[in-house]
Design a protein around this motif. Structure first.
Motif, short mmCIF file in Angstrom:
data_model
loop_
_atom_site.label_atom_id
_atom_site.label_comp_id
_atom_site.label_asym_id
_atom_site.label_seq_id
_atom_site.Cartn_x
_atom_site.Cartn_y
_atom_site.Cartn_z
N ILE A 176 44.99 41.30 -40.26
CA ILE A 176 44.23 41.21 -41.50
C ILE A 176 43.34 39.97 -41.51
CG2 ILE A 176 44.42 40.91 -44.00
CD1 ILE A 176 46.85 42.62 -44.01
N ASP A 177 43.82 38.89 -40.92
CA ASP A 177 43.03 37.67 -40.87
C ASP A 177 41.70 37.91 -40.16
OD1 ASP A 177 42.77 34.73 -41.23
OD2 ASP A 177 42.79 34.75 -39.05
N ALA A 178 41.77 38.59 -39.01
CA ALA A 178 40.55 38.91 -38.27
C ALA A 178 39.68 39.88 -39.05
CB ALA A 178 40.91 39.49 -36.90
N LEU A 179 40.32 40.81 -39.74
CA LEU A 179 39.56 41.79 -40.51
C LEU A 179 38.79 41.12 -41.64
CD1 LEU A 179 40.68 45.34 -41.41
CD2 LEU A 179 39.65 43.93 -43.17
N ILE A 180 39.44 40.20 -42.35
CA ILE A 180 38.76 39.48 -43.43
C ILE A 180 37.58 38.68 -42.87
CG2 ILE A 180 39.01 37.63 -45.14
CD1 ILE A 180 41.91 38.59 -45.53
N GLY A 181 37.79 38.01 -41.73
CA GLY A 181 36.71 37.25 -41.11
C GLY A 181 35.55 38.14 -40.71
N ALA A 182 35.86 39.33 -40.16
CA ALA A 182 34.80 40.25 -39.74
C ALA A 182 34.03 40.80 -40.93
CB ALA A 182 35.41 41.39 -38.92
N VAL A 183 34.73 41.10 -42.02
CA VAL A 183 34.06 41.60 -43.22
C VAL A 183 33.16 40.52 -43.82
CG1 VAL A 183 34.39 42.38 -45.60
CG2 VAL A 183 35.77 43.36 -43.76
N ASN A 184 33.66 39.28 -43.87
CA ASN A 184 32.84 38.18 -44.38
C ASN A 184 31.59 37.98 -43.53
OD1 ASN A 184 34.50 37.57 -46.55
ND2 ASN A 184 35.67 36.02 -45.44
N ASP A 185 31.76 38.11 -42.22
CA ASP A 185 30.62 37.94 -41.32
C ASP A 185 29.61 39.08 -41.50
OD1 ASP A 185 29.43 36.25 -39.46
OD2 ASP A 185 30.17 37.40 -37.76
N PHE A 186 30.13 40.30 -41.70
CA PHE A 186 29.24 41.43 -41.95
C PHE A 186 28.47 41.23 -43.25
CE2 PHE A 186 28.38 45.71 -43.63
CZ PHE A 186 27.60 46.21 -42.60
N ASP A 187 29.13 40.67 -44.25
CA ASP A 187 28.47 40.39 -45.53
C ASP A 187 27.29 39.44 -45.32
OD1 ASP A 187 28.50 40.53 -48.56
OD2 ASP A 187 28.76 38.38 -48.28
N LYS A 188 27.46 38.46 -44.46
CA LYS A 188 26.37 37.54 -44.15
C LYS A 188 25.24 38.26 -43.41
CE LYS A 188 29.41 33.49 -43.81
NZ LYS A 188 29.96 32.47 -42.89
N ALA A 189 25.61 39.23 -42.56
CA ALA A 189 24.59 40.00 -41.85
C ALA A 189 23.75 40.82 -42.84
CB ALA A 189 25.24 40.92 -40.82
N VAL A 190 24.40 41.44 -43.81
CA VAL A 190 23.67 42.18 -44.83
C VAL A 190 22.76 41.25 -45.62
CG1 VAL A 190 23.91 43.55 -46.95
CG2 VAL A 190 25.45 43.97 -45.01
N GLU A 191 23.26 40.05 -45.90
CA GLU A 191 22.43 39.06 -46.59
C GLU A 191 21.19 38.72 -45.77
OE1 GLU A 191 22.86 34.46 -48.23
OE2 GLU A 191 24.65 35.60 -47.72
N ASN A 192 21.35 38.61 -44.45
CA ASN A 192 20.20 38.35 -43.58
C ASN A 192 19.18 39.48 -43.66
OD1 ASN A 192 21.13 35.90 -42.65
ND2 ASN A 192 22.07 36.74 -40.80
N VAL A 193 19.67 40.72 -43.68
CA VAL A 193 18.76 41.87 -43.75
C VAL A 193 18.01 41.87 -45.08
CG1 VAL A 193 18.62 44.39 -43.78
CG2 VAL A 193 20.18 43.25 -42.19
N ILE A 224 14.00 41.70 -45.56
CA ILE A 224 13.24 42.68 -46.33
C ILE A 224 12.34 41.99 -47.35
CG2 ILE A 224 13.48 44.48 -48.10
CD1 ILE A 224 15.88 45.54 -46.51
N GLY A 225 12.90 40.97 -48.02
CA GLY A 225 12.11 40.24 -49.01
C GLY A 225 10.90 39.55 -48.42
N GLU A 226 10.99 39.20 -47.15
CA GLU A 226 9.89 38.49 -46.48
C GLU A 226 8.95 39.43 -45.73
OE1 GLU A 226 12.06 35.84 -43.99
OE2 GLU A 226 12.55 34.43 -45.62
N ASN A 227 9.28 40.73 -45.71
CA ASN A 227 8.51 41.68 -44.91
C ASN A 227 8.22 42.97 -45.68
OD1 ASN A 227 8.43 40.63 -41.83
ND2 ASN A 227 10.36 40.03 -42.80
N GLY A 228 7.53 42.84 -46.78
CA GLY A 228 7.07 44.01 -47.50
C GLY A 228 7.93 44.46 -48.66
N GLY A 229 9.11 43.87 -48.79
CA GLY A 229 9.96 44.21 -49.93
C GLY A 229 10.57 45.60 -49.83
N TRP A 230 11.16 46.05 -50.95
CA TRP A 230 11.88 47.32 -50.96
C TRP A 230 10.96 48.53 -50.92
CZ3 TRP A 230 16.65 46.90 -49.63
CH2 TRP A 230 17.36 45.75 -49.95
N GLU A 231 9.69 48.36 -51.26
CA GLU A 231 8.77 49.49 -51.20
C GLU A 231 8.48 49.90 -49.76
OE1 GLU A 231 5.27 48.79 -53.41
OE2 GLU A 231 6.30 48.62 -55.35
N ARG A 232 8.55 48.94 -48.85
CA ARG A 232 8.22 49.23 -47.45
C ARG A 232 9.45 49.28 -46.55
NH1 ARG A 232 3.81 45.82 -44.72
NH2 ARG A 232 4.14 47.52 -43.25
#
Length: 202
Positions: free
Chosen positions: A52-69, A73-81
């Motif tokens: 579970i410890d590794a799973l929590i770490g992986a989910v937190n890291d994935f959350d940061k990846a989504v934040e990066n995306v 998107i905000g810097e490259n045309g926004g949600w319309e593009r």
């Protein structure tokens, strides 16, 4: 992009979100647009390795990846593009042993999360203590899907709808969207045509 570093107990990656940023930076040079799949295999492997410890770490890291995306998107045309879909291909379920209530009262949650002996931790993934890497730890429970951006209205319109698949009609389920519809929405976003959606898949 696929990333998987969990190869044993008590190991997890905290670099997945960095790889996601690098992949977007590389694709950013393509003026014709691109389709990127960013998958965190560590979430699945952590579940199979009963950590579970590794799973929590992986989910937190994935959350940061989504934040990066989202930032990209905000810097490259926004949600319309751009369009973002976040989902999973399956779920896992957690089994608690009969002794788990006593263990959680006498130990810290961290002690029970680090992986190791099932009797000490009081839990395991799936129905089998002896085969944690088998597919039986996957559930058949529908997984959530989060989406936003261009052509996402296709997903909204597809909730509960069926589809034709190689000449056979597959009925929809009320309140749910099929992964086929996710593909059609992503395809429409990629080619820039959200109005003409094929009614036949396959």
């Amino acid at each position: 992009m696929y990333h998987n570093e969990v190869s044993g107990e008590n190991r997890f990656s905290t670099r997945f979100h960095i790889f996601s940023k690098y992949s977007l930076d590389a694709c950013d040079e393509d003026n014709q647009g691109f389709f990127a799949t960013i998958e965190s295999g560590d979430i699945d492997w952590a579940g199979h390795s009963n950590n579970i410890d590794a799973l929590i770490g992986a989910v937190n890291d994935f959350d940061k990846a989504v934040e990066n995306v989202i930032k990209w998107i905000g810097e490259n045309g926004g949600w319309e593009r751009n369009m973002l879909v976040v989902t999973a291909d399956h779920d896992h379920y957690l089994t608690l042993t009969d002794d788990f209530p006593n263990l959680i009262r006498s130990n810290s949650a961290l002690d029970l999360a680090m992986g190791g002996d099932i009797e000490h931790m009081g839990h395991y993934w799936g129905p089998s203590k002896s085969d944690p890497y088998g597919s039986q730890s996957h559930t058949n429970r529908p997984v959530p899907v989060f989406y936003q951006g261009g052509c996402s209205q296709i997903i909204n319109q597809s909730v509960g709808e069926g589809f034709d698949n190689y000449g056979q009609y597959v009925g929809g389920v009320s309140g749910f969207v099929d992964q086929v519809h996710l593909h059609l929405a992503m395809r429409a976003a990629l080619i820039g045509d959200c109005l003409h959606i094929p009614v036949v898949y396959g």
